[in-house]
Scaffold this motif. Structure first.
Motif, PDB file in Angstrom:
ATOM      1  N   GLN A 217      40.862  41.528  19.195  1.00  0.00           N
ATOM      2  CA  GLN A 217      40.772  42.627  18.241  1.00  0.00           C
ATOM      3  C   GLN A 217      39.493  43.420  18.467  1.00  0.00           C
ATOM      4  OE1 GLN A 217      40.740  39.577  15.063  1.00  0.00           O
ATOM      5  NE2 GLN A 217      39.123  40.816  14.092  1.00  0.00           N
ATOM      6  N   TYR A 218      39.432  44.585  17.831  1.00  0.00           N
ATOM      7  CA  TYR A 218      38.311  45.495  18.046  1.00  0.00           C
ATOM      8  C   TYR A 218      37.134  45.190  17.130  1.00  0.00           C
ATOM      9  CZ  TYR A 218      35.755  49.928  18.409  1.00  0.00           C
ATOM     10  OH  TYR A 218      34.779  50.880  18.599  1.00  0.00           O
ATOM     11  N   ASP A 219      37.378  45.070  15.825  1.00  0.00           N
ATOM     12  CA  ASP A 219      36.314  44.762  14.863  1.00  0.00           C
ATOM     13  C   ASP A 219      36.105  43.250  14.854  1.00  0.00           C
ATOM     14  OD1 ASP A 219      34.547  44.440  12.792  1.00  0.00           O
ATOM     15  OD2 ASP A 219      35.647  45.705  11.377  1.00  0.00           O
ATOM     16  N   LEU A 220      34.917  42.823  15.288  1.00  0.00           N
ATOM     17  CA  LEU A 220      34.676  41.398  15.487  1.00  0.00           C
ATOM     18  C   LEU A 220      34.039  40.709  14.278  1.00  0.00           C
ATOM     19  CD1 LEU A 220      33.449  41.436  19.197  1.00  0.00           C
ATOM     20  CD2 LEU A 220      35.766  41.160  18.289  1.00  0.00           C
ATOM     21  N   TYR A 221      33.731  41.430  13.226  1.00  0.00           N
ATOM     22  CA  TYR A 221      33.158  40.795  12.043  1.00  0.00           C
ATOM     23  C   TYR A 221      34.108  39.717  11.517  1.00  0.00           C
ATOM     24  CZ  TYR A 221      31.321  40.239   7.292  1.00  0.00           C
ATOM     25  OH  TYR A 221      30.825  39.727   6.112  1.00  0.00           O
ATOM     26  N   ASP A 222      35.369  40.077  11.306  1.00  0.00           N
ATOM     27  CA  ASP A 222      36.342  39.114  10.793  1.00  0.00           C
ATOM     28  C   ASP A 222      36.646  38.036  11.822  1.00  0.00           C
ATOM     29  OD1 ASP A 222      36.576  40.329   8.321  1.00  0.00           O
ATOM     30  OD2 ASP A 222      38.186  41.661   8.968  1.00  0.00           O
ATOM     31  N   TRP A 223      36.654  38.376  13.118  1.00  0.00           N
ATOM     32  CA  TRP A 223      36.953  37.376  14.158  1.00  0.00           C
ATOM     33  C   TRP A 223      35.908  36.276  14.143  1.00  0.00           C
ATOM     34  CZ3 TRP A 223      34.885  34.907  18.313  1.00  0.00           C
ATOM     35  CH2 TRP A 223      35.772  34.237  19.157  1.00  0.00           C
ATOM     36  N   TYR A 224      34.625  36.674  14.115  1.00  0.00           N
ATOM     37  CA  TYR A 224      33.565  35.664  14.093  1.00  0.00           C
ATOM     38  C   TYR A 224      33.580  34.876  12.782  1.00  0.00           C
ATOM     39  CZ  TYR A 224      31.195  37.006  18.438  1.00  0.00           C
ATOM     40  OH  TYR A 224      30.863  37.209  19.756  1.00  0.00           O
ATOM     41  N   LEU A 225      33.947  35.531  11.680  1.00  0.00           N
ATOM     42  CA  LEU A 225      34.001  34.819  10.404  1.00  0.00           C
ATOM     43  C   LEU A 225      35.117  33.762  10.430  1.00  0.00           C
ATOM     44  CD1 LEU A 225      32.593  34.747   7.669  1.00  0.00           C
ATOM     45  CD2 LEU A 225      34.264  36.419   6.836  1.00  0.00           C
ATOM     46  N   LYS A 226      36.272  34.124  10.967  1.00  0.00           N
ATOM     47  CA  LYS A 226      37.391  33.186  11.049  1.00  0.00           C
ATOM     48  C   LYS A 226      37.141  32.097  12.090  1.00  0.00           C
ATOM     49  CE  LYS A 226      40.814  36.566   9.507  1.00  0.00           C
ATOM     50  NZ  LYS A 226      41.977  37.419   9.917  1.00  0.00           N
ATOM     51  N   LEU A 227      36.226  32.343  13.024  1.00  0.00           N
ATOM     52  CA  LEU A 227      35.872  31.324  14.005  1.00  0.00           C
ATOM     53  C   LEU A 227      35.384  30.059  13.310  1.00  0.00           C
ATOM     54  CD1 LEU A 227      35.180  30.443  16.970  1.00  0.00           C
ATOM     55  CD2 LEU A 227      32.943  31.533  16.626  1.00  0.00           C
ATOM     56  N   GLY A 228      34.701  30.248  12.183  1.00  0.00           N
ATOM     57  CA  GLY A 228      34.209  29.101  11.432  1.00  0.00           C
ATOM     58  C   GLY A 228      32.985  28.488  12.076  1.00  0.00           C
ATOM     59  N   SER A 229      32.900  27.177  12.029  1.00  0.00           N
ATOM     60  CA  SER A 229      31.760  26.459  12.579  1.00  0.00           C
ATOM     61  C   SER A 229      31.603  26.734  14.076  1.00  0.00           C
ATOM     62  CB  SER A 229      31.949  24.954  12.359  1.00  0.00           C
ATOM     63  OG  SER A 229      30.987  24.222  13.090  1.00  0.00           O
ATOM     64  N   LEU A 230      30.349  26.708  14.544  1.00  0.00           N
ATOM     65  CA  LEU A 230      30.081  26.950  15.963  1.00  0.00           C
ATOM     66  C   LEU A 230      30.729  25.909  16.863  1.00  0.00           C
ATOM     67  CD1 LEU A 230      26.306  27.994  15.915  1.00  0.00           C
ATOM     68  CD2 LEU A 230      28.333  29.460  15.892  1.00  0.00           C
ATOM     69  N   LYS A 231      31.057  24.734  16.317  1.00  0.00           N
ATOM     70  CA  LYS A 231      31.701  23.716  17.135  1.00  0.00           C
ATOM     71  C   LYS A 231      33.060  24.177  17.642  1.00  0.00           C
ATOM     72  CE  LYS A 231      33.114  19.929  15.174  1.00  0.00           C
ATOM     73  NZ  LYS A 231      34.537  19.935  15.537  1.00  0.00           N
ATOM     74  N   ASN A 232      33.642  25.179  16.969  1.00  0.00           N
ATOM     75  CA  ASN A 232      34.948  25.691  17.379  1.00  0.00           C
ATOM     76  C   ASN A 232      34.903  26.503  18.664  1.00  0.00           C
ATOM     77  OD1 ASN A 232      36.315  24.556  15.163  1.00  0.00           O
ATOM     78  ND2 ASN A 232      35.694  26.280  13.851  1.00  0.00           N
ATOM     79  N   VAL A 233      33.709  26.959  19.074  1.00  0.00           N
ATOM     80  CA  VAL A 233      33.607  27.744  20.308  1.00  0.00           C
ATOM     81  C   VAL A 233      34.052  26.911  21.511  1.00  0.00           C
ATOM     82  CG1 VAL A 233      32.035  28.951  21.862  1.00  0.00           C
ATOM     83  CG2 VAL A 233      31.811  29.249  19.386  1.00  0.00           C
ATOM     84  N   ASN A 234      33.503  25.712  21.633  1.00  0.00           N
ATOM     85  CA  ASN A 234      33.934  24.840  22.734  1.00  0.00           C
ATOM     86  C   ASN A 234      35.333  24.280  22.499  1.00  0.00           C
ATOM     87  OD1 ASN A 234      32.272  24.724  24.985  1.00  0.00           O
ATOM     88  ND2 ASN A 234      30.877  23.247  24.084  1.00  0.00           N
ATOM     89  N   ASP A 235      35.617  23.894  21.267  1.00  0.00           N
ATOM     90  CA  ASP A 235      36.916  23.292  20.971  1.00  0.00           C
ATOM     91  C   ASP A 235      38.071  24.238  21.279  1.00  0.00           C
ATOM     92  OD1 ASP A 235      35.544  21.085  20.126  1.00  0.00           O
ATOM     93  OD2 ASP A 235      35.869  21.416  17.971  1.00  0.00           O
ATOM     94  N   LYS A 236      37.867  25.550  21.004  1.00  0.00           N
ATOM     95  CA  LYS A 236      38.974  26.495  21.137  1.00  0.00           C
ATOM     96  C   LYS A 236      38.888  27.408  22.355  1.00  0.00           C
ATOM     97  CE  LYS A 236      39.873  26.837  16.144  1.00  0.00           C
ATOM     98  NZ  LYS A 236      39.984  27.774  14.984  1.00  0.00           N
TER      99      LYS A 236
END
Length: 606
Positions: A217-236
């Motif tokens: 998506q273009y607006d990343l405010y909501d994307w980063y918010l839905k990402l949740g905890s930083l542990k999800n970066v590696n997990d997902k």
């Protein structure tokens, strides 16, 4: 006729005169794989003048962003160095180890090791070996070399000047990163720079030739918010394949890893004349040039350490025009001014042109829109005045006489955006990443989780030059908290000459501090609920005139998303491994009392 003969005779007998007046009209471009001492070869583009009638110096830029230049590349049209190219230089652009067409393996910002581990290679030895090869193999060079570069190439220019090759005569680090935990790029005072850290490490390390994270998506405010905890970066998404991201997780505190990777550890002084260059509005490496100049100045017995600061974002001084940034006008092309200074610098050290007299510091003064020169930086004649916050949401140079405080609720589920939405990808098409440091702060002024202390209308100009230090007396109902402090220049409510600037709120200085590090960046500790603590926050150096009719504002908030990751506000051992359930609301209190004052130190010039 006699006049023309004498002029010709003078030109034939004065090579310097001929050299200075000869205009280079074209350059040749070749490439080479230059061998390093360990056998690794680095891809290098060599750009040489066609019609130079004398030997010329070498200007070298080393980069992780591709040294290859297409047939349509014309060094004479690259505004960054065009004025030097017209009078003759050999330009070298080289892929650093492990990037693009260079061999080997790259690790971001690896510390120098050659002094402690004889026989090892690093960016200093690679620079040394490259210069040695170039001076011996590139025709028509005068045996003198200069380094320059912006951002990562700026760091390469800095470390390449450590234990330099004898032919290296000067270097200019520009927008160089300094300490990647305390400031610049990945962390500010321990607070993680989420959007930049994630997008940049993916770009550099996902593929050798660079790549862009595939946001859906273009607006990343909501994307980063839905990402949740930083542990999800590696997990997902990263799946442990991005080395630098893995280092973030392994080293959440200022441990030996970060200390050894800090330029403050392995760069101590200027071994060749060094020109530090930085911008007040640099959205990536604001701290680096200021900190490195100050660090190297302590040992500058040979008077080789200089600095130039301007009203720029990241690398803006290299462009065709820098008359403005966002809606802020500077009254002149500040990039052209700097490029003239840069030419004078390299012409002297590499060609012997000029008298070699340089001001210790050149610092553009925003507000008044003037270039100023100083014999020390920051200037010693500034007097510290304290701008106090009061419980009635005002600020003044008078210390509060009554006990008071202001409170607000910080909710990690509804973080304050760091710029107006949409928040595009850092380097995406049309992104406003480059100008967010000058964005009108009225977009958050009325939020209940942003507290503003507003001063009276100034009756005369107020010039502030030097380091801005915020002293925040605060407490929280949680056990951790982030504190974002801004010093804002509010324009008059009505400007008939420039209507769109009416009431504009320009952030002159701003920074974040992660509360868990209030006692130590190495050993974080929880905040004690409801206990007042003093948080001292370096807002860095400015040179700004608050004009008559303007107002000063101190602004405080606790989220700055997604440039800064969300603090759970519940103390956890490692925020990179926090669970979603760790994120809680908290009530924050700012104290404005005689014995618990919140204030900002301003170095005021008379």
């Amino acid at each position: 006729m006699k006049k023309h003969f004498l002029l010709l005779l003078f030109m034939l007998n004065c090579s310097v005169f001929v050299f200075a007046q000869t205009e280079i009209v074209a350059y040749d471009k070749t490439t080479a794989m230059i061998p390093m001492r360990d056998g690794v070869k680095l891809f290098t583009t060599i750009i040489t003048p066609k019609n130079s009638n004398s030997a010329v110096p070498i200007l070298m830029i080393r980069t992780p962003y591709s040294a290859e230049r297409g047939d349509d590349f014309d060094i004479l049209k690259w505004s960054y160095v065009a004025n030097m190219a017209k009078e003759g230089y050999i330009f070298i652009i080289q892929d650093c180890r492990g990037k693009y067409k260079s061999e080997g393996k790259m690790e971001i910002h690896s510390p120098l090791t050659h002094a402690q581990k004889p026989g090892s290679v690093d960016e200093s030895t690679d620079t040394y070996d490259s210069i040695d090869w170039l001076t011996k193999n590139v025709k028509n060079n005068n045996g003198k070399v200069g380094l320059l570069g912006i951002s990562y190439p700026g760091w390469l220019a800095l470390v390449g000047a450590v234990d330099p090759h004898p032919a290296l005569k000067t270097s200019s680090e520009q927008a160089c990163m300094s300490d990647l935990f305390l400031g610049d790029d990945f962390h500010h005072n321990g607070a993680f720079r989420l959007s930049y850290g994630m997008e940049y490490t993916y770009e550099i390390e996902h593929e050798k030739s660079g790549s862009t994270f595939p946001f859906p998506q273009y607006d990343l405010y909501d994307w980063y918010l839905k990402l949740g905890s930083l542990k999800n970066v590696n997990d997902k998404y990263f799946h442990n394949q991005i080395p630098t991201w893995n280092n973030f997780i392994k080293h959440p505190n200022y441990d030996e890893f970060w200390k050894k990777n800090s330029t403050l550890d392995y760069v101590s002084k200027a071994q060749v004349p060094m020109l530090h260059v930085g911008g007040y509005y640099d959205q990536e490496d604001l701290m680096g040039p200021q900190l490195m100049y100050s660090h190297m100045e302590k040992k500058d017995k040979a008077n080789q350490n200089y600095i130039c600061l301007g009203p720029w974002n990241h690398g803006q001084w290299s462009r065709d025009n820098a008359e403005s940034l966002g809606k802020i006008e500077f009254g002149s092309n500040t990039a052209a001014w700097f490029q003239t200074l840069q030419k004078k610098w390299f012409d002297y050290y590499l060609k012997g042109i000029g008298d070699g007299k340089f001001d210790e510091a050149n610092a553009f003064q925003t507000g008044s829109n003037q270039w100023k020169s100083y014999q020390s930086w920051p200037p010693k004649e500034a007097t510290i005045q304290k701008l106090y916050a009061s419980a009635d949401n005002t600020c003044s140079f008078t210390k509060p006489t009554k006990i008071g405080s202001v409170s607000y609720t910080s909710d990690p589920a509804k973080p304050v955006p760091y710029r107006t939405q949409p928040i595009e990808m850092t380097y995406g098409e049309g992104s406003r990443w480059n100008s967010w440091h000058t964005e009108d702060q009225r977009f958050v002024y009325s939020r209940p989780d942003v507290i503003s202390f507003r001063g009276d209308t100034l009756t005369e100009d107020l010039t502030v030059t030097g380091k801005i230090i915020a002293h925040l007396m605060a407490s929280t109902t949680g056990t951790d908290a982030d504190w974002v402090v801004k010093l804002i220049d509010e324009y008059p409510a009505f400007d008939s000459k420039n209507l769109q600037m009416s009431g504009f709120q320009l952030p002159v200085a701003m920074e974040v501090f992660r509360g868990r590090f209030h006692k130590s960046f190495t050993n974080p500790s929880p905040l004690i609920p409801n206990k007042p603590e003093e948080f001292t926050i370096d807002l860095h150096e400015i040179n700004h005139t608050f004009k008559k009719g303007h107002r000063l504002i101190i602004q405080v908030q606790s989220t700055w998303f997604p440039v800064i990751d969300r603090n759970p506000q519940k103390f956890v051992t490692n925020i990179f491994e926090a669970k979603d359930s760790d994120f809680i609301k908290a009530q924050h209190k700012i104290y404005c009392s005689p014995n618990m004052a919140t204030y900002v130190e301003l170095p005021v010039m008379k």
